[in-house]
Design a protein around this motif. Structure first.
Motif, PDB file in Angstrom:
ATOM      1  N   ALA A  79      18.473   2.738  -5.436  1.00  6.12           N
ATOM      2  CA  ALA A  79      18.584   4.178  -5.568  1.00  6.12           C
ATOM      3  C   ALA A  79      17.429   4.661  -6.339  1.00  6.12           C
ATOM      4  N   GLU A  80      17.123   5.928  -6.674  1.00  2.19           N
ATOM      5  CA  GLU A  80      15.975   6.481  -7.391  1.00  2.19           C
ATOM      6  C   GLU A  80      16.771   6.872  -8.509  1.00  2.19           C
ATOM      7  N   PRO A  81      16.342   6.631  -9.764  1.00  6.55           N
ATOM      8  CA  PRO A  81      16.905   7.212 -10.924  1.00  6.55           C
ATOM      9  C   PRO A  81      17.163   8.661 -10.998  1.00  6.55           C
ATOM     10  N   THR A 130       0.729  -1.299  -0.135  1.00  6.00           N
ATOM     11  CA  THR A 130      -0.078   0.000  -0.055  1.00  6.00           C
ATOM     12  C   THR A 130       0.950   1.411  -0.093  1.00  6.00           C
ATOM     13  N   SER A 131       2.311   1.246   0.309  1.00  9.49           N
ATOM     14  CA  SER A 131       2.822   2.269   0.109  1.00  9.49           C
ATOM     15  C   SER A 131       4.374   2.279  -0.408  1.00  9.49           C
ATOM     16  N   GLY A 132       4.924   3.167  -0.517  1.00  9.68           N
ATOM     17  CA  GLY A 132       6.417   3.259  -1.181  1.00  9.68           C
ATOM     18  C   GLY A 132       7.295   2.527  -0.218  1.00  9.68           C
ATOM     19  N   THR A 133       7.001   2.943   0.977  1.00 10.01           N
ATOM     20  CA  THR A 133       7.954   2.417   1.995  1.00 10.01           C
ATOM     21  C   THR A 133       7.910   0.838   2.099  1.00 10.01           C
ATOM     22  N   GLU A 134       6.668   0.297   2.049  1.00 13.96           N
ATOM     23  CA  GLU A 134       6.499  -0.990   2.256  1.00 13.96           C
ATOM     24  C   GLU A 134       7.021  -1.816   0.712  1.00 13.96           C
ATOM     25  N   ALA A 135       7.183  -1.162  -0.269  1.00 13.62           N
ATOM     26  CA  ALA A 135       7.661  -1.430  -1.520  1.00 13.62           C
ATOM     27  C   ALA A 135       9.029  -1.429  -1.299  1.00 13.62           C
ATOM     28  N   ASP A 136       9.564  -0.604  -0.814  1.00 15.13           N
ATOM     29  CA  ASP A 136      11.045  -0.561  -0.612  1.00 15.13           C
ATOM     30  C   ASP A 136      11.500  -1.680   0.441  1.00 15.13           C
ATOM     31  N   GLU A 137      10.675  -1.739   1.541  1.00 16.26           N
ATOM     32  CA  GLU A 137      11.033  -2.725   2.297  1.00 16.26           C
ATOM     33  C   GLU A 137      11.090  -4.182   2.000  1.00 16.26           C
ATOM     34  N   ALA A 140      19.190  10.568  -0.538  1.00 15.05           N
ATOM     35  CA  ALA A 140      17.620   9.742  -1.148  1.00 15.05           C
ATOM     36  C   ALA A 140      16.771   9.748  -0.190  1.00 15.05           C
ATOM     37  N   TYR A 141      15.630   9.349  -0.380  1.00  9.72           N
ATOM     38  CA  TYR A 141      14.361   9.091   0.571  1.00  9.72           C
ATOM     39  C   TYR A 141      13.766   7.920   0.157  1.00  9.72           C
ATOM     40  N   SER A 142      13.554   7.221   1.320  1.00  8.35           N
ATOM     41  CA  SER A 142      13.015   5.698   1.080  1.00  8.35           C
ATOM     42  C   SER A 142      11.431   5.351   1.924  1.00  8.35           C
ATOM     43  N   GLY A 143      11.133   6.268   2.593  1.00  5.56           N
ATOM     44  CA  GLY A 143       9.903   6.162   3.506  1.00  5.56           C
ATOM     45  C   GLY A 143      10.264   6.272   4.943  1.00  5.56           C
ATOM     46  N   ARG A 144       9.290   5.874   5.804  1.00  2.00           N
ATOM     47  CA  ARG A 144       9.206   6.412   7.040  1.00  2.00           C
ATOM     48  C   ARG A 144       9.185   5.141   8.187  1.00  2.00           C
ATOM     49  N   SER A 173      15.965  -0.504  -8.230  1.00  2.35           N
ATOM     50  CA  SER A 173      15.644   0.746  -8.848  1.00  2.35           C
ATOM     51  C   SER A 173      14.201   1.385  -8.241  1.00  2.35           C
ATOM     52  N   ASP A 174      14.586   2.635  -7.415  1.00  4.81           N
ATOM     53  CA  ASP A 174      13.074   3.034  -6.675  1.00  4.81           C
ATOM     54  C   ASP A 174      12.361   3.947  -7.563  1.00  4.81           C
ATOM     55  N   GLU A 175      11.262   3.411  -8.095  1.00  7.18           N
ATOM     56  CA  GLU A 175      10.522   4.243  -9.308  1.00  7.18           C
ATOM     57  C   GLU A 175       9.449   4.754  -8.481  1.00  7.18           C
ATOM     58  N   VAL A 176       9.401   5.040  -7.266  1.00 10.71           N
ATOM     59  CA  VAL A 176       8.084   5.643  -6.691  1.00 10.71           C
ATOM     60  C   VAL A 176       7.710   6.644  -7.183  1.00 10.71           C
ATOM     61  N   GLN A 177       8.974   7.668  -7.647  1.00 14.80           N
ATOM     62  CA  GLN A 177       8.576   9.174  -8.252  1.00 14.80           C
ATOM     63  C   GLN A 177       8.921   8.971  -9.528  1.00 14.80           C
ATOM     64  N   THR A 178       9.614   8.357 -10.094  1.00 18.12           N
ATOM     65  CA  THR A 178       9.927   8.368 -11.596  1.00 18.12           C
ATOM     66  C   THR A 178       9.294   7.247 -12.406  1.00 18.12           C
ATOM     67  N   ALA A 226       5.052   2.957  -6.462  1.00 20.58           N
ATOM     68  CA  ALA A 226       3.830   3.561  -5.646  1.00 20.58           C
ATOM     69  C   ALA A 226       3.290   4.900  -6.162  1.00 20.58           C
ATOM     70  N   LYS A 227       2.862   5.894  -5.425  1.00 23.05           N
ATOM     71  CA  LYS A 227       2.374   7.169  -5.910  1.00 23.05           C
ATOM     72  C   LYS A 227       1.496   6.969  -7.072  1.00 23.05           C
ATOM     73  N   GLY A 228       2.192   7.414  -8.201  1.00 21.81           N
ATOM     74  CA  GLY A 228       1.431   7.426  -9.394  1.00 21.81           C
ATOM     75  C   GLY A 228       0.667   6.242 -10.046  1.00 21.81           C
TER      76      GLY A 228
HETATM   77  C1  LIG Z   1      11.606   7.539  -3.893  1.00 20.36           C
HETATM   78  C2  LIG Z   1      10.397   7.262  -2.928  1.00 20.36           C
HETATM   79  N1  LIG Z   1      10.464   5.901  -2.307  1.00 20.36           N
HETATM   80  C3  LIG Z   1      10.037   5.743  -1.116  1.00 20.36           C
HETATM   81  C4  LIG Z   1       8.912   6.743  -0.901  1.00 20.36           C
HETATM   82  C5  LIG Z   1       7.995   6.174   0.257  1.00 20.36           C
HETATM   83  O1  LIG Z   1       6.682   6.294  -0.104  1.00 20.36           O
HETATM   84  P1  LIG Z   1       5.396   6.380   0.945  1.00 20.36           P
HETATM   85  O2  LIG Z   1       5.128   7.722   1.351  1.00 20.36           O
HETATM   86  O3  LIG Z   1       4.305   5.784   0.172  1.00 20.36           O
HETATM   87  O4  LIG Z   1       5.557   5.390   1.900  1.00 20.36           O
HETATM   88  C6  LIG Z   1       8.820   7.965  -1.328  1.00 20.36           C
HETATM   89  C7  LIG Z   1       7.876   8.855  -0.825  1.00 20.36           C
HETATM   90  O5  LIG Z   1       8.050  10.029  -1.238  1.00 20.36           O
HETATM   91  C8  LIG Z   1       9.470   8.177  -2.305  1.00 20.36           C
HETATM   92  O6  LIG Z   1       9.890   9.425  -2.828  1.00 20.36           O
END
Ligand SMILES: Cc1ncc(COP(=O)(O)O)c(C=O)c1O
Length: 434
Positions: free
Chosen positions: A209-211, A109-116, A137-141, A242-247, A272-274
């Protein structure tokens, strides 16, 4: 008391006080339609941040609303314990869009979980534990999300996950090695090997990494970067995530996923996101061979993972993207946006750098182009100005001085022109006040 004041008072009283809220007087939103949102007082805004790059086909897009409503009436929830038609159909669709042999999905359900899930998979597959991420970088909370994140300010409360090391950020505008591209020979890529050799056991599970760094301020690595790094990662036994959460989903133009611009094949991709235009959904994709390594290693369940309503919305959103906001459309409208931002850069010295791809464009603001001192006051001023003029934008960057411009992918050149017109007026005010 206005409706805004009422909401803000309850926010202060009943929600955790550490929520980050944009604007001096935070902005409660009420409804949306396409490129626009309205606040609770009836003011209209052109949304060029799309709920953090999430409303990929615009607010309340009718096809998405109808698909979600129909699925809601039929079955809201199933959990991952039961196969569902939507689940497998979206996985099939994503296998068609994803590069190489990335064919199997795990929905969450979230980008955080996808990266985990991606990091867990890499550890199980390789048998190694250590992970390399990038600074800024940012990978979630979650605890691991924060540990992967390369910015102290996002690591609330300190993180204690061992085995994650951060290599230098390929941030050409502020090169961490004080070099200049291309004479530098992309020396920052070599740092990944130095980090592995000096800070790990010498065998790694993954490099993540995020592209193009999202929260990091749309930092866009040079063309050679990921090719060099992916070879290093392979050499030390790791998988490339490749973290494609934003890209993801055509955001960068020309390609469906950001990493494809670097012509590198990742082993795992997170998104995630889009993916579902605002419905909570995320995915970790990999090859059948890598996914097979999870079998027999323990039980996996997700109550909300692959929610049928979110997936119905995702299938509809992807359908709209294919019809009218595919990567070719994003590339065309994105280069129009980029050209407009570069014109603003010529006009306003406060714009130090313009970077990004497609409809993911960052504008780094500086007090002085020679010293590159981050213009944190000026960006705050710009935010208030653009709000008054009816435009929503985002903020990011390690120094908090980068404007993030990322409208829905359905944006047209006319929408971009409108945004540029507002930005022109706002930057003029900001520059004047400096
Ligand atoms: C690149 C990237 N990975 C992971 C996340 C975490 O996603 P979420 O906020 O859906 O948990 C974000 C959120 O901004 C993000 O930008």
């Amino acid at each position: 008391m206005t409706k805004t004041q009422d909401i803000l008072e309850k926010q202060r009283k009943y929600l955790w006080p550490n929520h980050i809220l944009y604007y001096t007087e935070p902005l409660p939103l009420d409804h949306g339609d396409g490129m626009y949102v309205w606040d609770v007082e009836g003011n209209k805004y052109l949304d060029f941040f799309g709920g953090i790059l999430t409303t990929s086909v615009g607010h309340n897009r009718p096809e998405v609303v109808e698909a979600a409503q129909a699925q809601t009436a039929k079955l809201i929830h199933s959990s991952t314990l039961y196969p569902h038609e939507n689940h497998v159909n979206l996985a099939e669709k994503l296998a068609e869009l994803a590069p190489g042999d990335l064919r199997v999905s795990y929905f969450a359900t979230s980008g955080t979980e996808a990266d985990e899930a991606a990091v867990l998979l890499a550890k199980v597959y390789t048998g190694y534990q250590e992970v390399i991420a990038l600074r800024h970088a940012y990978s979630g909370r979650s605890a691991m999300g924060m540990a992967l994140t390369g910015q102290a300010s996002w690591r609330v409360g300190g993180t204690h996950i061992m085995g994650i090391k951060h290599a230098l950020n390929p941030y050409c505008y502020r090169c961490p090695l004080k070099m200049t591209y291309p004479e530098c020979d992309v020396a920052c890529a070599q740092d990944v090997e130095d980090v592995i050799k000096t800070m790990t056991s010498g065998r790694i599970a993954a490099f993540l990494a995020e592209p193009i760094q999202g929260v990091g301020g749309f930092v866009t690595p040079p063309p050679e970067y990921f090719d060099i790094v992916s070879e290093i990662v392979k050499l030390y036994g790791g998988l490339f995530i490749s973290d494609e959460v934003q890209t993801g989903f055509g955001r960068t133009g020309e390609k469906w996923f950001g990493i494809e611009h670097w012509d590198v094949q990742p082993d795992i991709m997170t998104m995630a996101k889009g993916i579902a235009n605002g419905f909570p959904l995320a995915n970790t994709m990999t090859t059948p061979e890598i996914a097979e390594s999870m079998v027999g290693k323990g039980l996996v369940i997700s109550t909300f993972g692959g929610n049928p309503v979110s997936i119905a919305a995702s299938l509809a959103a992807i359908g709209v993207m294919e019809q009218e906001a595919d990567p070719a459309h994003v590339a065309e409208v994105g280069s129009h946006l980029r050209a407009g931002l570069e014109r603003l850069q010529e006009k306003y010295p406060v714009i130090g750098d313009v970077r990004g791809m497609g409809l993911m464009q960052g504008v780094e603001m500086v007090n002085d182009r020679a010293t590159k001192e981050p213009a944190t006051g000026a960006i705050a001023h710009l935010f208030e100005q653009t709000r008054t003029l009816g435009l929503l934008i985002g903020k990011g960057g390690f120094y908090g001085n980068t404007v993030r411009i990322a409208p829905p992918l359905t944006a047209t050149k006319a929408d971009v022109d409108k945004a540029l017109e507002i930005l022109d007026i706002a930057f003029a005010h900001v520059q004047e006040a400096m």
